[in-house]
Scaffold this motif. Structure first.
Motif, PDB file in Angstrom:
ATOM      1  N   ILE A   1       0.858  -1.188   0.000  1.00  0.00           N
ATOM      2  CA  ILE A   1       0.000   0.000   0.000  1.00  0.00           C
ATOM      3  C   ILE A   1       0.892   1.236   0.000  1.00  0.00           C
ATOM      4  O   ILE A   1       1.692   1.434   0.917  1.00  0.00           O
ATOM      5  CB  ILE A   1      -0.932   0.006   1.226  1.00  0.00           C
ATOM      6  N   ASP A   2       0.755   2.064  -1.011  1.00  0.00           N
ATOM      7  CA  ASP A   2       1.532   3.293  -1.116  1.00  0.00           C
ATOM      8  C   ASP A   2       0.839   4.385  -0.309  1.00  0.00           C
ATOM      9  O   ASP A   2      -0.256   4.832  -0.674  1.00  0.00           O
ATOM     10  CB  ASP A   2       1.656   3.708  -2.581  1.00  0.00           C
ATOM     11  N   TYR A   3       1.456   4.812   0.782  1.00  0.00           N
ATOM     12  CA  TYR A   3       0.827   5.814   1.639  1.00  0.00           C
ATOM     13  C   TYR A   3       0.573   7.120   0.885  1.00  0.00           C
ATOM     14  O   TYR A   3      -0.328   7.884   1.236  1.00  0.00           O
ATOM     15  CB  TYR A   3       1.671   6.079   2.888  1.00  0.00           C
ATOM     16  N   ARG A   4       1.339   7.375  -0.175  1.00  0.00           N
ATOM     17  CA  ARG A   4       1.140   8.601  -0.948  1.00  0.00           C
ATOM     18  C   ARG A   4      -0.156   8.570  -1.753  1.00  0.00           C
ATOM     19  O   ARG A   4      -0.630   9.609  -2.226  1.00  0.00           O
ATOM     20  CB  ARG A   4       2.338   8.828  -1.872  1.00  0.00           C
ATOM     21  N   SER A   5      -0.734   7.396  -1.893  1.00  0.00           N
ATOM     22  CA  SER A   5      -2.002   7.283  -2.629  1.00  0.00           C
ATOM     23  C   SER A   5      -3.212   7.382  -1.707  1.00  0.00           C
ATOM     24  O   SER A   5      -4.351   7.356  -2.176  1.00  0.00           O
ATOM     25  CB  SER A   5      -2.047   5.944  -3.379  1.00  0.00           C
ATOM     26  N   LEU A   6      -2.971   7.482  -0.407  1.00  0.00           N
ATOM     27  CA  LEU A   6      -4.055   7.504   0.565  1.00  0.00           C
ATOM     28  C   LEU A   6      -4.364   8.939   0.996  1.00  0.00           C
ATOM     29  O   LEU A   6      -3.499   9.806   1.004  1.00  0.00           O
ATOM     30  CB  LEU A   6      -3.667   6.689   1.807  1.00  0.00           C
ATOM     31  N   ARG A   7      -5.621   9.170   1.361  1.00  0.00           N
ATOM     32  CA  ARG A   7      -5.984  10.461   1.944  1.00  0.00           C
ATOM     33  C   ARG A   7      -5.874  10.306   3.463  1.00  0.00           C
ATOM     34  O   ARG A   7      -6.552   9.452   4.055  1.00  0.00           O
ATOM     35  CB  ARG A   7      -7.402  10.847   1.525  1.00  0.00           C
ATOM     36  N   LEU A   8      -5.032  11.131   4.094  1.00  0.00           N
ATOM     37  CA  LEU A   8      -4.640  10.892   5.478  1.00  0.00           C
ATOM     38  C   LEU A   8      -4.927  12.089   6.378  1.00  0.00           C
ATOM     39  O   LEU A   8      -4.835  13.239   5.971  1.00  0.00           O
ATOM     40  CB  LEU A   8      -3.140  10.567   5.554  1.00  0.00           C
ATOM     41  N   THR A   9      -5.255  11.778   7.620  1.00  0.00           N
ATOM     42  CA  THR A   9      -5.374  12.764   8.673  1.00  0.00           C
ATOM     43  C   THR A   9      -4.735  12.174   9.929  1.00  0.00           C
ATOM     44  O   THR A   9      -4.128  11.110   9.884  1.00  0.00           O
ATOM     45  CB  THR A   9      -6.841  13.157   8.910  1.00  0.00           C
ATOM     46  N   SER A  10      -4.872  12.854  11.049  1.00  0.00           N
ATOM     47  CA  SER A  10      -4.310  12.349  12.311  1.00  0.00           C
ATOM     48  C   SER A  10      -5.226  11.303  12.916  1.00  0.00           C
ATOM     49  O   SER A  10      -6.455  11.383  12.802  1.00  0.00           O
ATOM     50  CB  SER A  10      -4.139  13.508  13.296  1.00  0.00           C
ATOM     51  N   SER A  11      -4.630  10.339  13.601  1.00  0.00           N
ATOM     52  CA  SER A  11      -5.435   9.303  14.256  1.00  0.00           C
ATOM     53  C   SER A  11      -6.238   9.851  15.428  1.00  0.00           C
ATOM     54  O   SER A  11      -7.167   9.196  15.910  1.00  0.00           O
ATOM     55  CB  SER A  11      -4.544   8.151  14.732  1.00  0.00           C
ATOM     56  N   THR A  12      -5.908  11.051  15.908  1.00  0.00           N
ATOM     57  CA  THR A  12      -6.689  11.671  16.987  1.00  0.00           C
ATOM     58  C   THR A  12      -7.671  12.709  16.431  1.00  0.00           C
ATOM     59  O   THR A  12      -8.132  13.582  17.166  1.00  0.00           O
ATOM     60  CB  THR A  12      -5.754  12.335  18.020  1.00  0.00           C
ATOM     61  N   ILE A  13      -8.012  12.589  15.164  1.00  0.00           N
ATOM     62  CA  ILE A  13      -8.927  13.540  14.536  1.00  0.00           C
ATOM     63  C   ILE A  13     -10.293  13.535  15.211  1.00  0.00           C
ATOM     64  O   ILE A  13     -10.988  14.567  15.242  1.00  0.00           O
ATOM     65  CB  ILE A  13      -9.075  13.234  13.017  1.00  0.00           C
ATOM     66  N   ASN A  14     -10.704  12.415  15.781  1.00  0.00           N
ATOM     67  CA  ASN A  14     -11.994  12.353  16.472  1.00  0.00           C
ATOM     68  C   ASN A  14     -12.035  13.357  17.626  1.00  0.00           C
ATOM     69  O   ASN A  14     -13.008  14.088  17.804  1.00  0.00           O
ATOM     70  CB  ASN A  14     -12.303  10.943  16.962  1.00  0.00           C
ATOM     71  N   TYR A  15     -10.953  13.401  18.420  1.00  0.00           N
ATOM     72  CA  TYR A  15     -10.887  14.354  19.529  1.00  0.00           C
ATOM     73  C   TYR A  15     -10.820  15.791  19.016  1.00  0.00           C
ATOM     74  O   TYR A  15     -11.465  16.686  19.566  1.00  0.00           O
ATOM     75  CB  TYR A  15      -9.661  14.058  20.402  1.00  0.00           C
ATOM     76  N   ALA A  16     -10.016  16.017  17.984  1.00  0.00           N
ATOM     77  CA  ALA A  16      -9.855  17.369  17.456  1.00  0.00           C
ATOM     78  C   ALA A  16     -11.173  17.902  16.887  1.00  0.00           C
ATOM     79  O   ALA A  16     -11.500  19.082  17.070  1.00  0.00           O
ATOM     80  CB  ALA A  16      -8.772  17.379  16.386  1.00  0.00           C
ATOM     81  N   LEU A  17     -11.927  17.051  16.199  1.00  0.00           N
ATOM     82  CA  LEU A  17     -13.221  17.486  15.660  1.00  0.00           C
ATOM     83  C   LEU A  17     -14.145  17.949  16.782  1.00  0.00           C
ATOM     84  O   LEU A  17     -14.869  18.945  16.647  1.00  0.00           O
ATOM     85  CB  LEU A  17     -13.871  16.344  14.878  1.00  0.00           C
ATOM     86  N   ASN A  18     -14.127  17.211  17.886  1.00  0.00           N
ATOM     87  CA  ASN A  18     -14.977  17.592  19.013  1.00  0.00           C
ATOM     88  C   ASN A  18     -14.463  18.854  19.690  1.00  0.00           C
ATOM     89  O   ASN A  18     -15.222  19.793  19.939  1.00  0.00           O
ATOM     90  CB  ASN A  18     -15.046  16.453  20.024  1.00  0.00           C
TER      91      ASN A  18
END
Length: 325
Positions: A200-217
């Motif tokens: 899996i090429d990470y450059r082909s993925l759309r990525l955010t932070s794994s703590t995005i759930n907390y940040a959104l809140n």
């Protein structure tokens, strides 16, 4: 000319000579002669000294010790610390930095998908997911178990190759993936080796932070996304989270609880299918199972599905409050 030595002014090859051992500082306040601490106090002092010595030795080995082993014999590198060298090296690679989508951008993607009625799935990779992906691929089962004693709580009993491979497939199916910003061995230390293993090429993925759930809140985006939407809650904390959301004006259309680990995803998905057409977005707080469930929910039912994680627990028990839009 080959064969130069330090005394002749030539730079010898870099050798991996072992660095010096940092000596213990000893007890800064020794007891007076003839006075002995109580057994419990003595044990505490010994542990404190051992911890302090281990801390300084580890700090040295992870920084200045590594630099020392790169310096040739009979040379020193004056006034440049390991931090200086790391900063200088980092500046050389700053163009390799890869941006992750911000909370504002992620909120925009979710709201666009909901407004247009498009499926959208957000999954997140933490140490549990990464250790599961790593076992029998880049780590042995034994090492993965040792590094992840919490995996049973997260919903996986290793070895579990079917769950591992379903998580890998979910990475290709998800619209957005939260990855850890931490460079800890159990986080980015596993992320990129695992992606390479699966091709899996990470450059082909759309990525955010794994703590995005907390940040959104925290930044008020979560409530903006949920306002005016029918919300399904999935996970063992579904009932408590539903109450918190309902009190704050969110339209909770249903709950699917009792997710018994990642191997239970098919059963859980069957219960979710029964609620087809009754919700616009699913908040899935189901441990490792959420990574498998969210893309399936989105693709099959044409809705948004968000890996909600431990934020459900923290909202349910009052440790975290809902961020206002």
């Amino acid at each position: 000319m080959a064969g130069h030595t330090a005394e002749m002014g030539g730079m010898p090859p870099i050798s991996a000579s072992p660095g010096p051992r940092i000596p213990s500082s000893g007890n800064a306040n020794p007891a007076p002669a003839g006075v002995y601490p109580l057994a419990g106090e003595a044990e505490t002092l010994i542990r404190q000294e051992a911890f302090t010595e281990g801390y300084w030795q580890g700090l040295y080995e992870g920084g200045e010790g590594r630099v020392s082993r790169l310096i040739p014999p009979y040379y020193v590198l004056p006034e440049l610390t390991a931090d200086h060298l790391i900063e200088a090296g980092f500046r050389q690679h700053v163009l390799s930095l890869m941006p992750l989508l911000s909370p504002s951008a992620v909120s925009g993607l979710l709201m666009d998908a909901l407004s247009l009625g498009r499926p959208f799935s957000l999954v997140r990779l933490g140490d549990g997911e990464l250790l599961t992906l790593a076992h029998d691929t880049v780590l042995t089962v034994e090492e993965a178990r040792a590094r992840g004693p919490f995996l049973t709580y997260a919903g996986v009993q290793l070895p579990d190759h079917p769950v591992r491979d379903r998580i890998a497939a979910s990475l290709l199916a998800a619209d957005l993936i939260g990855i850890p910003e931490s460079r800890h061995p159990n986080y980015q230390g596993l992320l990129f080796p695992v992606l390479r293993h699966y091709g899996i090429d990470y450059r082909s993925l759309r990525l955010t932070s794994s703590t995005i759930n907390y940040a959104l809140n925290e930044q008020g985006y979560l409530m903006r996304v949920l306002q005016g939407r029918r919300v399904l809650i999935v996970g063992n904390k579904a009932a408590g989270l539903a109450q918190v959301l309902a009190i704050n004006g969110v339209q909770v259309s249903g709950c699917v609880g009792e997710v018994n680990g990642a191997a239970d995803t098919d059963s859980v998905m069957n219960r979710i299918r029964e609620l087809r057409g009754s919700f616009d977005i699913a908040l899935v707080a189901a441990g490792i199972a959420a990574v498998i469930l969210c893309p399936i929910i989105a693709q099959e039912l044409g809705v948004a599905a968000v890996d909600f994680g431990h934020l459900a627990n923290k909202l349910e028990n009052g440790e975290v409050q809902l961020g206002l839009p």
